[in-house]
Write a protein that holds these residues in place. Structure first.
Motif, PDB file in Angstrom:
ATOM      1  N   LYS A  18     -34.397  23.797   4.755  1.00  0.00           N
ATOM      2  CA  LYS A  18     -33.511  23.941   3.732  1.00  0.00           C
ATOM      3  C   LYS A  18     -32.238  24.085   4.505  1.00  0.00           C
ATOM      4  O   LYS A  18     -31.130  23.666   4.031  1.00  0.00           O
ATOM      5  N   ILE A  19     -32.263  24.632   5.617  1.00  0.00           N
ATOM      6  CA  ILE A  19     -30.997  24.960   6.346  1.00  0.00           C
ATOM      7  C   ILE A  19     -30.397  23.802   6.814  1.00  0.00           C
ATOM      8  O   ILE A  19     -29.322  23.474   6.841  1.00  0.00           O
ATOM      9  N   THR A  20     -31.177  22.920   7.406  1.00  0.00           N
ATOM     10  CA  THR A  20     -30.932  21.657   7.863  1.00  0.00           C
ATOM     11  C   THR A  20     -30.350  20.688   6.824  1.00  0.00           C
ATOM     12  O   THR A  20     -29.397  19.899   6.848  1.00  0.00           O
ATOM     13  N   GLU A  21     -30.857  20.888   5.603  1.00  0.00           N
ATOM     14  CA  GLU A  21     -30.353  20.008   4.389  1.00  0.00           C
ATOM     15  C   GLU A  21     -28.872  20.426   3.927  1.00  0.00           C
ATOM     16  O   GLU A  21     -28.165  19.667   4.026  1.00  0.00           O
ATOM     17  N   SER A  22     -28.727  21.841   4.143  1.00  0.00           N
ATOM     18  CA  SER A  22     -27.353  22.199   3.653  1.00  0.00           C
ATOM     19  C   SER A  22     -26.508  22.053   4.822  1.00  0.00           C
ATOM     20  O   SER A  22     -25.382  21.469   4.373  1.00  0.00           O
ATOM     21  N   LEU A  23     -26.686  22.102   6.284  1.00  0.00           N
ATOM     22  CA  LEU A  23     -25.935  21.575   7.249  1.00  0.00           C
ATOM     23  C   LEU A  23     -25.474  20.124   7.251  1.00  0.00           C
ATOM     24  O   LEU A  23     -24.441  19.663   7.580  1.00  0.00           O
ATOM     25  N   ALA A  24     -26.787  19.372   6.810  1.00  0.00           N
ATOM     26  CA  ALA A  24     -26.581  18.068   6.715  1.00  0.00           C
ATOM     27  C   ALA A  24     -25.333  17.466   5.706  1.00  0.00           C
ATOM     28  O   ALA A  24     -25.083  16.235   5.940  1.00  0.00           O
ATOM     29  N   GLN A  25     -25.199  18.318   4.776  1.00  0.00           N
ATOM     30  CA  GLN A  25     -24.249  18.051   3.705  1.00  0.00           C
ATOM     31  C   GLN A  25     -22.768  17.992   4.340  1.00  0.00           C
ATOM     32  O   GLN A  25     -22.103  17.551   3.818  1.00  0.00           O
ATOM     33  N   GLU A  26     -22.749  18.924   5.331  1.00  0.00           N
ATOM     34  CA  GLU A  26     -21.405  19.012   5.899  1.00  0.00           C
ATOM     35  C   GLU A  26     -21.146  18.142   7.052  1.00  0.00           C
ATOM     36  O   GLU A  26     -20.235  17.533   7.136  1.00  0.00           O
ATOM     37  N   ILE A  27     -22.361  17.671   7.760  1.00  0.00           N
ATOM     38  CA  ILE A  27     -22.348  16.798   8.945  1.00  0.00           C
ATOM     39  C   ILE A  27     -23.573  15.708   8.873  1.00  0.00           C
ATOM     40  O   ILE A  27     -24.114  16.163   7.825  1.00  0.00           O
ATOM     41  N   ASN A  28     -23.426  14.977   9.444  1.00  0.00           N
ATOM     42  CA  ASN A  28     -24.683  13.963   9.138  1.00  0.00           C
ATOM     43  C   ASN A  28     -25.933  14.680   9.561  1.00  0.00           C
ATOM     44  O   ASN A  28     -26.054  15.631  10.417  1.00  0.00           O
ATOM     45  N   VAL A  29     -27.050  13.853   9.250  1.00  0.00           N
ATOM     46  CA  VAL A  29     -28.425  14.462   9.448  1.00  0.00           C
ATOM     47  C   VAL A  29     -28.698  14.602  10.839  1.00  0.00           C
ATOM     48  O   VAL A  29     -29.508  15.544  11.331  1.00  0.00           O
ATOM     49  N   ARG A  30     -28.438  13.515  11.642  1.00  0.00           N
ATOM     50  CA  ARG A  30     -28.860  13.562  12.888  1.00  0.00           C
ATOM     51  C   ARG A  30     -28.115  14.658  13.828  1.00  0.00           C
ATOM     52  O   ARG A  30     -28.936  15.588  14.548  1.00  0.00           O
ATOM     53  N   GLN A  31     -26.969  15.093  13.554  1.00  0.00           N
ATOM     54  CA  GLN A  31     -26.222  16.070  14.418  1.00  0.00           C
ATOM     55  C   GLN A  31     -26.859  17.424  13.679  1.00  0.00           C
ATOM     56  O   GLN A  31     -27.033  18.296  14.588  1.00  0.00           O
ATOM     57  N   ALA A  32     -27.164  17.497  12.580  1.00  0.00           N
ATOM     58  CA  ALA A  32     -27.751  18.769  12.040  1.00  0.00           C
ATOM     59  C   ALA A  32     -29.098  18.971  12.459  1.00  0.00           C
ATOM     60  O   ALA A  32     -29.360  20.324  12.828  1.00  0.00           O
ATOM     61  N   CYS A  33     -29.965  18.155  12.540  1.00  0.00           N
ATOM     62  CA  CYS A  33     -31.055  18.237  13.099  1.00  0.00           C
ATOM     63  C   CYS A  33     -31.139  18.513  14.773  1.00  0.00           C
ATOM     64  O   CYS A  33     -31.876  19.375  15.364  1.00  0.00           O
ATOM     65  N   ALA A  34     -30.093  18.111  15.302  1.00  0.00           N
ATOM     66  CA  ALA A  34     -29.946  18.355  16.860  1.00  0.00           C
ATOM     67  C   ALA A  34     -29.458  19.888  17.058  1.00  0.00           C
ATOM     68  O   ALA A  34     -29.893  20.552  17.882  1.00  0.00           O
ATOM     69  N   ALA A  35     -28.643  20.228  16.165  1.00  0.00           N
ATOM     70  CA  ALA A  35     -28.048  21.605  16.389  1.00  0.00           C
ATOM     71  C   ALA A  35     -29.112  22.397  16.056  1.00  0.00           C
ATOM     72  O   ALA A  35     -29.163  23.608  16.643  1.00  0.00           O
ATOM     73  N   LEU A  36     -29.869  22.416  15.167  1.00  0.00           N
ATOM     74  CA  LEU A  36     -31.116  23.042  14.680  1.00  0.00           C
ATOM     75  C   LEU A  36     -32.374  22.912  15.429  1.00  0.00           C
ATOM     76  O   LEU A  36     -33.348  23.840  15.325  1.00  0.00           O
ATOM     77  N   THR A  37     -32.292  22.406  16.324  1.00  0.00           N
ATOM     78  CA  THR A  37     -33.812  21.557  17.243  1.00  0.00           C
ATOM     79  C   THR A  37     -34.782  21.304  16.390  1.00  0.00           C
ATOM     80  O   THR A  37     -35.728  21.923  16.388  1.00  0.00           O
ATOM     81  N   VAL A  38     -34.605  20.358  15.112  1.00  0.00           N
ATOM     82  CA  VAL A  38     -35.402  20.187  14.212  1.00  0.00           C
ATOM     83  C   VAL A  38     -35.691  18.443  14.594  1.00  0.00           C
ATOM     84  O   VAL A  38     -34.633  17.883  14.531  1.00  0.00           O
ATOM     85  N   SER A  39     -36.667  18.123  14.351  1.00  0.00           N
ATOM     86  CA  SER A  39     -37.131  16.731  14.487  1.00  0.00           C
ATOM     87  C   SER A  39     -36.413  15.900  13.385  1.00  0.00           C
ATOM     88  O   SER A  39     -36.777  16.632  12.127  1.00  0.00           O
ATOM     89  N   SER A  40     -35.813  15.017  13.390  1.00  0.00           N
ATOM     90  CA  SER A  40     -35.002  14.263  12.509  1.00  0.00           C
ATOM     91  C   SER A  40     -36.298  13.624  11.543  1.00  0.00           C
ATOM     92  O   SER A  40     -36.079  13.291  10.300  1.00  0.00           O
ATOM     93  N   ALA A  41     -37.214  13.114  12.311  1.00  0.00           N
ATOM     94  CA  ALA A  41     -38.543  12.462  11.461  1.00  0.00           C
ATOM     95  C   ALA A  41     -39.236  13.538  10.686  1.00  0.00           C
ATOM     96  O   ALA A  41     -39.394  13.339   9.476  1.00  0.00           O
ATOM     97  N   GLY A  42     -39.409  14.914  11.009  1.00  0.00           N
ATOM     98  CA  GLY A  42     -39.998  15.803  10.338  1.00  0.00           C
ATOM     99  C   GLY A  42     -38.976  16.254   9.044  1.00  0.00           C
ATOM    100  O   GLY A  42     -39.512  16.663   8.068  1.00  0.00           O
ATOM    101  N   PHE A  43     -37.757  16.158   9.348  1.00  0.00           N
ATOM    102  CA  PHE A  43     -36.803  16.599   8.137  1.00  0.00           C
ATOM    103  C   PHE A  43     -36.921  15.455   7.067  1.00  0.00           C
ATOM    104  O   PHE A  43     -37.070  15.752   6.073  1.00  0.00           O
ATOM    105  N   TYR A  44     -37.007  14.247   7.265  1.00  0.00           N
ATOM    106  CA  TYR A  44     -36.983  13.000   6.305  1.00  0.00           C
ATOM    107  C   TYR A  44     -38.365  13.038   5.554  1.00  0.00           C
ATOM    108  O   TYR A  44     -38.628  12.920   4.557  1.00  0.00           O
TER     109      TYR A  44
END
Length: 86
Positions: A2-28
């Motif tokens: 959920k944190i990644t999702e809220s951050l992705a609204q401010e910046i793009n998903v790829r950058q949010a996942c990289a900043a939080l060390t979350v796999s973008s595939a796992g996020f999607y």
């Protein structure tokens, strides 16, 4: 996620996942599961499956105080000797 999702609204998903060390595939994958409606049974019950009432009856018998320390084949033989046929 959920944190990644809220951050992705401010910046793009790829950058949010990289900043939080979350796999973008796992996020999607997580996001697609949030949107989909869960299915209760993925496959039908086998045709020879016990009904709920039969299952409850068997469990009551297996948890009986005098049979609790016996293996199921022993319980079956003992019940047959007593004239109880399930």
């Amino acid at each position: 996620m959920k944190i990644t999702e809220s951050l992705a609204q401010e910046i793009n998903v790829r950058q949010a996942c990289a900043a939080l060390t979350v796999s973008s595939a796992g996020f999607y994958r997580w996001r697609s599961r949030q949107k989909s409606v869960p299915r209760e049974n993925r496959r039908p019950a086998p045709p020879l499956a016990l009904s709920k009432e039969e299952e409850r009856t068997i469990l009551v018998i297996l948890h009986d105080e005098r049979l609790v320390d016996m293996a199921p084949p022993e319980i079956y033989r003992k019940l047959l000797d007593e004239g109880i046929y399930l």
